[in-house]
Design an enzyme around this catalytic site. Structure first.
Site, mmCIF file in Angstrom:
data_model
loop_
_atom_site.group_PDB
_atom_site.id
_atom_site.type_symbol
_atom_site.label_atom_id
_atom_site.label_comp_id
_atom_site.label_asym_id
_atom_site.label_seq_id
_atom_site.Cartn_x
_atom_site.Cartn_y
_atom_site.Cartn_z
ATOM 1 N N GLY A 1 -4.181 -2.065 -0.783
ATOM 2 C CA GLY A 1 -3.342 -1.808 -1.955
ATOM 3 C C GLY A 1 -3.033 -0.329 -2.100
ATOM 4 O O GLY A 1 -3.608 0.511 -1.407
ATOM 5 N N HIS B 1 -7.220 -2.144 9.322
ATOM 6 C CA HIS B 1 -6.670 -3.472 9.015
ATOM 7 C C HIS B 1 -6.961 -4.477 10.118
ATOM 8 O O HIS B 1 -6.258 -4.486 11.130
ATOM 9 C CB HIS B 1 -5.162 -3.364 8.796
ATOM 10 C CG HIS B 1 -4.805 -2.649 7.549
ATOM 11 N ND1 HIS B 1 -4.593 -3.303 6.352
ATOM 12 C CD2 HIS B 1 -4.680 -1.336 7.282
ATOM 13 C CE1 HIS B 1 -4.336 -2.408 5.412
ATOM 14 N NE2 HIS B 1 -4.382 -1.209 5.951
ATOM 15 N N GLN C 1 -12.597 0.676 -0.180
ATOM 16 C CA GLN C 1 -12.864 1.734 -1.156
ATOM 17 C C GLN C 1 -13.410 1.133 -2.452
ATOM 18 O O GLN C 1 -14.345 1.662 -3.062
ATOM 19 C CB GLN C 1 -11.581 2.535 -1.395
ATOM 20 C CG GLN C 1 -11.063 3.199 -0.114
ATOM 21 C CD GLN C 1 -9.602 3.630 -0.184
ATOM 22 O OE1 GLN C 1 -8.926 3.459 -1.209
ATOM 23 N NE2 GLN C 1 -9.089 4.185 0.914
ATOM 24 N N CYS D 1 -9.391 -1.862 3.601
ATOM 25 C CA CYS D 1 -8.651 -0.653 3.208
ATOM 26 C C CYS D 1 -8.902 -0.278 1.740
ATOM 27 O O CYS D 1 -9.977 0.201 1.431
ATOM 28 C CB CYS D 1 -7.178 -0.781 3.554
ATOM 29 S SG CYS D 1 -6.459 0.840 3.847
ATOM 30 N N LEU D 2 -7.969 -0.526 0.812
ATOM 31 C CA LEU D 2 -8.297 -0.261 -0.599
ATOM 32 C C LEU D 2 -9.523 -1.102 -0.983
ATOM 33 O O LEU D 2 -10.379 -0.671 -1.762
ATOM 34 C CB LEU D 2 -7.118 -0.600 -1.522
ATOM 35 C CG LEU D 2 -7.358 -0.227 -2.979
ATOM 36 C CD1 LEU D 2 -7.023 1.233 -3.237
ATOM 37 C CD2 LEU D 2 -6.549 -1.095 -3.931
ATOM 38 N N GLU E 1 -6.263 -7.523 10.096
ATOM 39 C CA GLU E 1 -5.103 -8.437 10.205
ATOM 40 C C GLU E 1 -3.985 -7.762 10.978
ATOM 41 O O GLU E 1 -3.159 -8.404 11.598
ATOM 42 C CB GLU E 1 -4.640 -8.877 8.818
ATOM 43 C CG GLU E 1 -3.750 -7.910 8.060
ATOM 44 C CD GLU E 1 -4.467 -6.686 7.518
ATOM 45 O OE1 GLU E 1 -5.697 -6.598 7.664
ATOM 46 O OE2 GLU E 1 -3.795 -5.797 6.968
ATOM 47 N N SER F 1 0.831 -1.217 0.000
ATOM 48 C CA SER F 1 0.000 0.000 0.000
ATOM 49 C C SER F 1 0.862 1.263 0.000
ATOM 50 O O SER F 1 0.386 2.333 -0.352
ATOM 51 C CB SER F 1 -0.917 0.038 1.222
ATOM 52 O OG SER F 1 -1.615 -1.158 1.360
ATOM 53 N N GLY G 1 -2.381 3.568 -3.890
ATOM 54 C CA GLY G 1 -2.918 4.523 -4.848
ATOM 55 C C GLY G 1 -4.404 4.792 -4.743
ATOM 56 O O GLY G 1 -5.074 4.432 -3.770
ATOM 57 N N ASN H 1 -3.417 2.721 7.278
ATOM 58 C CA ASN H 1 -2.430 3.234 6.340
ATOM 59 C C ASN H 1 -3.159 3.613 5.060
ATOM 60 O O ASN H 1 -3.229 2.832 4.133
ATOM 61 C CB ASN H 1 -1.383 2.144 6.068
ATOM 62 C CG ASN H 1 -0.670 2.375 4.779
ATOM 63 O OD1 ASN H 1 -0.525 3.521 4.354
ATOM 64 N ND2 ASN H 1 -0.236 1.313 4.128
ATOM 65 N N GLY I 1 -4.620 7.106 2.390
ATOM 66 C CA GLY I 1 -4.690 8.522 2.053
ATOM 67 C C GLY I 1 -6.020 8.889 1.412
ATOM 68 O O GLY I 1 -6.357 10.058 1.287
HETATM 69 N N1 LIG Z 1 -3.673 0.424 2.871
HETATM 70 C C1 LIG Z 1 -4.451 0.614 1.821
HETATM 71 O O1 LIG Z 1 -5.073 -0.300 1.295
HETATM 72 C C2 LIG Z 1 -4.472 2.002 1.234
HETATM 73 C C3 LIG Z 1 -5.632 2.279 0.322
HETATM 74 C C4 LIG Z 1 -5.420 3.480 -0.611
HETATM 75 N N2 LIG Z 1 -4.264 3.292 -1.425
HETATM 76 C C5 LIG Z 1 -5.300 4.738 0.210
HETATM 77 O O2 LIG Z 1 -4.214 5.270 0.362
HETATM 78 O O3 LIG Z 1 -6.297 5.211 0.733
#
Ligand SMILES: NC(=O)CC[C@H](N)C(=O)O
Length: 385
Positions: A249, A359, A281, A277-278, A361, A80, A251, A319, A321
């Site tokens: 992941g 997360h 989204q 996380c990603l 995990e 990520s 970006g 983690n 953005g």
């Molecule tokens: N840890 C992640 O999966 C980050 C998700 C996405 N890349 C963000 O920065 O928001």
């Protein structure tokens, strides 16, 4: 505290092809135990001079900060962070060295560069296999000790996320990693199988942390990890499965359009689906919600997430953005961040679809929310319905 056992590092580093490329002048300085200087330059012109303890090569990316006190091996190997120059705000980094690969989140470093306040080159930990500086040099990742990480962090908090570059003798242009499809860069290209459990979960690998796989395998699950753009609903798929987990992941989630489409198709077929996380989204986009970029993101192991409708607050690892701004129709907010009120999770009113921004995990911890894997598997296995 710049305490380099430089010649020892150098002997190891020469075994790697990347390290061999380090220029002769830099090598001579290391042998003479002379510090090499570099600078972190931000897109607004702000400059932080520093001492190099990683690879001697310029890099540009997005500058982010992590306020966690521990967990640099996990953070550095978390895909990520791809394209990002990571600032650790905890003032002492490197003191427990680098553990065996089995404990990493992927088999190599993903951050673009590292910024710390004080680097310790003489680790003291029974599990340490090498120093942090040695690892960074081997993997071709630049790192600077700039001392005033507090000023840098305040600057990013005030002005918002910023592009930056680590430079030595030659300048390079800034580069925004978020205009790239970073998921395509870090996702595996093959289907992989782990565990031999009674339930099969497909893990959509957008840059998956290995602790997601470990967490599922520990719960008697056969995990089939697929590339981010795998055609899961084609006729030829050589495996059956019971549920889908969309990984973390790097970006902007809107760049991972094929994964969004796969998740949309999965929900159409009522397949139990969880996102992390990603993945949160992506699931939100697939269900008709929307995402936006946060001013400076959440990165640490002490992010408070309140479960909506309760007074229960979980301490979570995060983690990211980007965040979910518009909750999709037929979903409800499930968790919110106690610091800034941003969305931390959603769940469908009736169907087995949910996702979280944090997360569960959580390597390197805390483990407050690992029950979410049990919750997911209860839905997949049809228990407690
Ligand atoms: N840890 C992640 O999966 C980050 C998700 C996405 N890349 C963000 O920065 O928001």
């Amino acid at each position: 505290m710049h305490n380099k056992n430089v010649s020892g590092n150098l002997l190891e580093a020469t075994s790697s092809p990347i390290a061999v490329e380090q220029d002769a002048a830099h090598r001579a300085m290391l042998i003479a135990n002379q510090p090499t200087y570099g600078a972190l330059v931000l897109e607004d012109g702000t400059r932080f001079e520093g001492i190099s303890f990683g690879y001697h090569g310029a890099i540009s990316g997005e500058v982010v900060f992590c306020t966690g006190m521990v967990g640099y091996p996990e953070a550095l190997t978390d895909a990520s962070f791809s394209g990002q120059i990571l600032t650790m705000t905890f003032p002492i980094i490197g003191n427990y060295g680098v553990p065996d690969k089995a404990l990493w989140e992927d088999d190599h470093i993903h951050i673009a560069g590292l910024i710390v306040s004080n680097y310790v080159d003489t680790p003291s930990h029974p599990q340490s296999k090498m120093s942090l500086g040695e690892w960074l040099q081997r993997e071709g990742v630049p790192a600077l000790e700039i001392k005033d990480t507090r000023l840098l962090t305040q600057h990013i908090r005030n002005h918002g996320a910023m592009l930056g570059k680590i430079v030595f003798d030659e300048d390079i242009p800034f580069h925004d990693p978020n205009i790239e499809n970073l998921v395509a860069r870090v996702s595996g290209t093959e289907v992989r199988h782990n565990g031999e459990g009674d339930t099969t979960i497909v893990l959509i690998d957008c840059g998956a942390k290995q602790n997601i796989v470990r967490s599922l395998v520990a719960r008697n699950v056969h995990v089939v990890t697929i590339p981010w753009d795998y055609d899961l609903f084609s006729e030829e798929r050589p495996f059956d499965f019971d549920g889908i987990l969309i990984s973390n992941g790097p970006g902007n989630p809107k760049m991972a359009a094929q994964a969004v489409e796969t998740v949309r198709m999965a929900m159409e077929r009522n397949i139990p689906t969880m996102g992390i996380c990603l993945g949160h989204q992506i699931l939100s986009l697939a269900a008709g919600g929307d995402t936006y970029k946060l001013k400076f993101g959440h990165r640490s192991q002490n992010q408070p997430a309140i479960m909506c409708g309760t007074k229960r607050c979980y301490i979570t690892t995060q983690n990211h953005g980007f965040a979910v701004g518009t909750v999709p129709p037929d979903f409800e907010p499930w968790f919110v961040n106690a610091n800034d009120g941003s969305n931390e999770g959603i769940k469908h009113h009736e169907r087995p679809f949910f996702s979280v921004q944090f997360h569960p995990e959580a390597a390197p911890g805390p483990e407050d929310t690992d029950w979410l894997f049990d919750y997911f598997l209860e839905k997949v296995r049809g228990e407690n319905d």
